[in-house]
Write an enzyme that holds these catalytic residues in place. Structure first.
Site, PDB file in Angstrom:
ATOM      1  N   GLU A 418       0.802  -1.230   0.000  1.00 51.50           N
ATOM      2  CA  GLU A 418       0.000   0.000   0.000  1.00 51.50           C
ATOM      3  C   GLU A 418       0.839   1.287   0.000  1.00 51.50           C
ATOM      4  O   GLU A 418       0.490   2.263   0.661  1.00 51.50           O
ATOM      5  CB  GLU A 418      -0.963   0.017   1.192  1.00 51.50           C
ATOM      6  CG  GLU A 418      -2.004  -1.084   1.153  1.00 51.50           C
ATOM      7  CD  GLU A 418      -3.028  -0.973   2.280  1.00 51.50           C
ATOM      8  OE1 GLU A 418      -2.794  -0.197   3.236  1.00 51.50           O
ATOM      9  OE2 GLU A 418      -4.067  -1.655   2.211  1.00 51.50           O
ATOM     10  N   TRP A 552      -7.608 -11.121   5.949  1.00 50.11           N
ATOM     11  CA  TRP A 552      -7.052 -10.153   6.891  1.00 50.11           C
ATOM     12  C   TRP A 552      -7.967 -10.105   8.102  1.00 50.11           C
ATOM     13  O   TRP A 552      -9.026  -9.536   8.026  1.00 50.11           O
ATOM     14  CB  TRP A 552      -6.927  -8.772   6.264  1.00 50.11           C
ATOM     15  CG  TRP A 552      -6.116  -7.826   7.106  1.00 50.11           C
ATOM     16  CD1 TRP A 552      -6.590  -6.848   7.928  1.00 50.11           C
ATOM     17  CD2 TRP A 552      -4.697  -7.791   7.224  1.00 50.11           C
ATOM     18  NE1 TRP A 552      -5.564  -6.196   8.550  1.00 50.11           N
ATOM     19  CE2 TRP A 552      -4.377  -6.763   8.133  1.00 50.11           C
ATOM     20  CE3 TRP A 552      -3.662  -8.532   6.679  1.00 50.11           C
ATOM     21  CZ2 TRP A 552      -3.078  -6.456   8.495  1.00 50.11           C
ATOM     22  CZ3 TRP A 552      -2.375  -8.218   7.022  1.00 50.11           C
ATOM     23  CH2 TRP A 552      -2.096  -7.187   7.922  1.00 50.11           C
ATOM     24  N   LYS A 573     -10.183  -7.513  13.006  1.00 51.36           N
ATOM     25  CA  LYS A 573     -10.619  -8.257  11.820  1.00 51.36           C
ATOM     26  C   LYS A 573     -10.249  -9.738  11.905  1.00 51.36           C
ATOM     27  O   LYS A 573     -10.532 -10.505  10.983  1.00 51.36           O
ATOM     28  CB  LYS A 573     -10.012  -7.653  10.552  1.00 51.36           C
ATOM     29  CG  LYS A 573     -10.542  -6.269  10.201  1.00 51.36           C
ATOM     30  CD  LYS A 573      -9.969  -5.774   8.893  1.00 51.36           C
ATOM     31  CE  LYS A 573     -10.478  -4.379   8.573  1.00 51.36           C
ATOM     32  NZ  LYS A 573      -9.946  -3.374   9.525  1.00 51.36           N
TER      33      LYS A 573
END
Length: 778
Positions: A418, A552, A573
């Site tokens: 990212e 994830w 998560k």
């Protein structure tokens, strides 16, 4: 011969500035400028200074006092398996070296600075955010400390160079030739003392304790019995009587062994390993040896068909995980790692993405022996135009690859995660090409890969750098709808038909105390997380061109900026809670989809109190059908997409026992029928923070609050940080927010930051900030 000594007990630790530390004297005897002494803590390693109450980012000192008898026939090294994240190391007041990067192994020679008698080792450690060392951002904690084990290594004066990139001086790589032979390629870095001695390097391969092949390499023989001369290795004796590499800019390996019919390392089906022992001989006597576990396997990738292991297609269905465990955070040990890998094995995953940095050697070794395909990566999460930061990334990448290329489980080297989250710029692809080329130079037997996010368009140059590309996508959670997952996958493959595509992250947060019969996004119910995974995973699994996917996350993990669903400092998560005690319903969905071990598990066990006459019971299972027993009756349903669903199961007032069976496996639970809905199952935000919708009544008043062409709280963090005037306004009104923004997601808006982070400001204060920002042109 090499001797390895545990060096983890009886250290002193204190937080404080390096400048205030006298590295030549015991820290517990020093006096600060104000006349007071240091408050030291006695610790054993591994150790981190992180606590949920104090996310300290700064400097600290570790010290160890020890007795030593020096010998002219011994070289002594100290080997650190991970210091988070920058350190300088002193022995008896003399600086012997340092390291930049919190996750790779490094070793330093102590020999010259050692004395016979009492020695003092000082390690200065820093996690200061100003350091040009990755990671410099991320949704996880930089814990700080000597958070992995330490060893003292003693060798003879002739030895493999323990300090060479943390590799113990021995680098081993396996390959499989076109005709199916197993090949071992090797490289040794050697420290020698006597030009008159005849040195040899012997490679021995054993299988279950039985020697398969052994070759002595010397200058007098050819092929398998060949020993590389100093000249052949591009080396010469240096003034320090050590072997130095005359071609350091070009990394090369030499084929040292060949095995006609190796037993392949074949993932979960047969994780077969060999033991490679590399020995240094001086005038025929073994003076040093290093042992590594290796395996032979062939991997391939097809943009339409996906990943292949030893010629067979394998759909990679895996999980991602961070390093931290409950109670110890990053200072985890083998017990923690075995527990984690055991849970990953239970769920039936065949692949693991170790995020977002190199994990301990022991973890990769567990994957070797258990058969998991591994994605390993460096902590490149933010890439400004900073040459020093980029040079450090290259070093971290080289360390990771050289230290780990013998692990057969590792099939992917990740070079970024990212990086475009703060905006995509042309220089990013250029720098990624440099890292990608370095991967191929060091190890052409594995795939380079990366993890982009949804703001990176399918036709971006960032998708044309690595051998494979993957995406972190959260449609239906942070943005968009569930169905957008499939649309994205098809659109990417259409634009990039030759680029293999994987999904590196997807998931949704839940607190297992919250439940709903009609789950919605942001209700944090266990049912919504399950609905999310049950809906989006099939879209990846059913498309052959998606080579793999990674949930994830496998476990909830530490994230100091998080506070969702009344759980502070955690990203929730995970399929398993941070304490590893609770397998969430989504865990059992994936177990149903992946595991071959028969099981049934009734969903919603924590949703005990039900205020209705009849309920729907869902049972996760990998069996063809499930039988449900309730109130003396039996019901049978087929399993579809990992679960059997039983509708209109009657409930009587009070406790109702439900039993699910499939063959020899069963599960049971109690549901309690009550008069009124249990409100404790409903998430109520105790600190709702910002709700901009309450600020305006119609589109006209909304336009006045957020005028076009001007900044506002709806501007992205990137745009706000790009304006000195805007950052000055934020720093003045909300200094802690200004500090947090510099480490936050650049494509998030300030409004979204307020929603998730919930800083301690009133809505009126937020309105006032917005009013000032709207005076600044975008």
């Amino acid at each position: 011969m090499r001797k390895v000594i545990d060096w983890n007990r009886d250290w002193l630790f204190v937080k404080g500035s390096w400048q205030n530390t006298d590295v030549s004297s015991p820290i517990d005897e020093q006096v600060k400028a104000d006349g007071t002494g240091f408050t030291c803590e006695k610790v054993n390693l591994p150790h981190t200074w992180y606590t949920d109450e104090d996310y300290y980012q700064g400097e600290a000192v570790y010290q160890k006092k020890f007795e030593y008898m020096k010998s002219k026939d011994t070289r002594t090294y100290i080997k650190f398996y991970g210091v988070d994240k920058v350190c300088r190391i002193y022995l008896n007041g003399t600086e012997i070296g340092g390291h930049e990067g919190g996750y790779n192994i490094f070793a330093l020679e102590l020999t010259d600075a050692l004395i016979t008698g009492t020695n003092l080792l000082t390690v200065l450690v820093s996690t200061d955010k100003k350091l040009h060392v990755s990671p410099i951002s991320g949704d996880f904690a930089v814990f700080g400390g000597i958070h992995r084990k330490v060893e003292l290594v003693e060798t003879g004066v002739d030895c493999f160079d323990t300090a060479y990139y943390g590799c113990d001086g021995v680098i081993v790589q396996t390959r499989v030739s076109e005709d199916g032979k197993g090949e071992v390629w090797g490289r040794t870095e050697i420290s020698l003392t006597d030009e008159n001695k005849k040195y040899k390097v012997r490679y021995s391969l054993t299988n279950n304790g039985k020697e398969s092949l052994s070759n002595d390499h010397n200058s007098d023989t050819q092929l398998f019995s060949k020993t590389y001369s100093i000249e052949e290795l591009n080396r010469s004796f240096s003034n320090a009587n050590e072997i130095s590499n005359l071609a350091e800019h070009k990394f090369t390996l030499k084929k040292v062994l060949e095995l006609d019919s190796p037993i392949f390392w074949n993932g979960l089906d047969d994780a077969h390993l060999y033991t490679m022992t590399v020995s240094l001989l001086a005038d025929g006597e073994e003076v040093d040896s290093v042992t590594k576990e290796v395996g032979f396997r062939r991997i391939a990738m097809d943009a339409d068909k996906g990943f292949f292991l030893n010629g067979e297609h394998v759909k990679l269905h895996g999980v991602a995980k961070h390093q931290d465990s409950c109670g110890v955070f990053s200072a985890a040990t083998m017990d923690n790692w075995k527990e984690d890998m055991g849970l990953i094995h239970e769920i039936g995953a065949n692949a693991v993405r170790f995020s977002h940095y190199p994990h301990p050697q022991e973890v990769y070794s567990l994957c070797d022996s258990m058969g998991f395909v591994v994605w390993a990566e460096i902590p490149m999460l933010k890439l400004p135009e900073d040459d020093e930061l980029f040079e450090n990334a290259k070093v971290q990448l080289k360390e990771m690859i050289l230290q780990n290329m013998h692990h057969p489980s590792i099939c992917f080297w990740g070079i970024q995660n990212e990086i475009a989250i703060y905006g995509e710029f042309p220089y990013m692809a250029e720098k990624m090409h440099v890292l990608n080329d370095l991967v191929h130079e060091l190890d052409g037997t594995r795939f380079s890969t990366c993890a982009n996010l949804n703001v990176v368009h399918s036709d971006s140059t960032l998708n044309q750098v690595t051998d494979t590309t993957a995406y972190n996508i959260y449609y239906g959670w942070y943005y968009g709808e569930f169905a957008d997952h499939g649309k994205f996958l098809d659109e990417f493959h259409k634009v990039n038909p030759a680029m293999p595509l994987g999904i590196s992250e997807y998931g949704a947060d839940t607190n297992t105390v919250y439940h709903s019969d009609d789950p919605k996004v942001n209700d944090y119910s266990e049912e919504f997380q399950a609905l999310y995974h049950e809906t989006v995973y099939p879209m990846m699994a059913q498309r052959d061109f998606v080579w793999g996917s990674f949930v994830w996350n496998m476990f909830d993990f530490t994230s100091p900026v998080r506070g969702a669903a009344n759980i502070k400092k955690r990203n929730i998560k995970g399929l398993v809670t941070f304490d590893r005690k609770t397998r969430k319903d989504s865990f059992y969905y994936y177990k149903a989809m992946w595991s071959k071990d028969p099981f049934v598990s009734i969903a919603g066990k924590r949703y005990v109190n039900r205020a209705y006459e009849a309920m729907t019971v869902k049972v996760y299972s990998n069996q063809e059908s499930v039988t449900l027993e309730a109130a003396g009756k039996e019901y049978i349903e087929r399993t579809v997409n990992g679960s059997a669903v039983f509708k209109d199961i009657p409930l009587t007032m009070g406790k109702n026992k439900i039993v699910a069976r499939a063959g020899e496996v069963s599960d049971h639970t109690i549901f309690n029928r009550v008069e009124e809905p249990d409100k404790s199952y409903v998430y109520v935000d105790q600190n709702p923070g910002l709700n901009v919708r309450n600020w305006f009544l119609d589109e006209e008043s909304e336009a006045q609050l957020f005028p076009e062409g001007y900044l506002s709280i709806r501007s992205t963090i990137n745009d706000l940080l790009a304006s000195k005037e805007a950052t000055a306004v934020i720093d003045k009104r909300m200094p802690d927010v200004g500090k947090e923004l510099r480490d936050m997601v650049g494509t998030f808006t300030l409004e979204k930051f307020f929603f998730y982070a919930k800083p301690d400001y009133t809505e009126e204060e937020m309105k006032a900030l917005n009013a000032e920002l709207t005076k600044i042109k975008a």
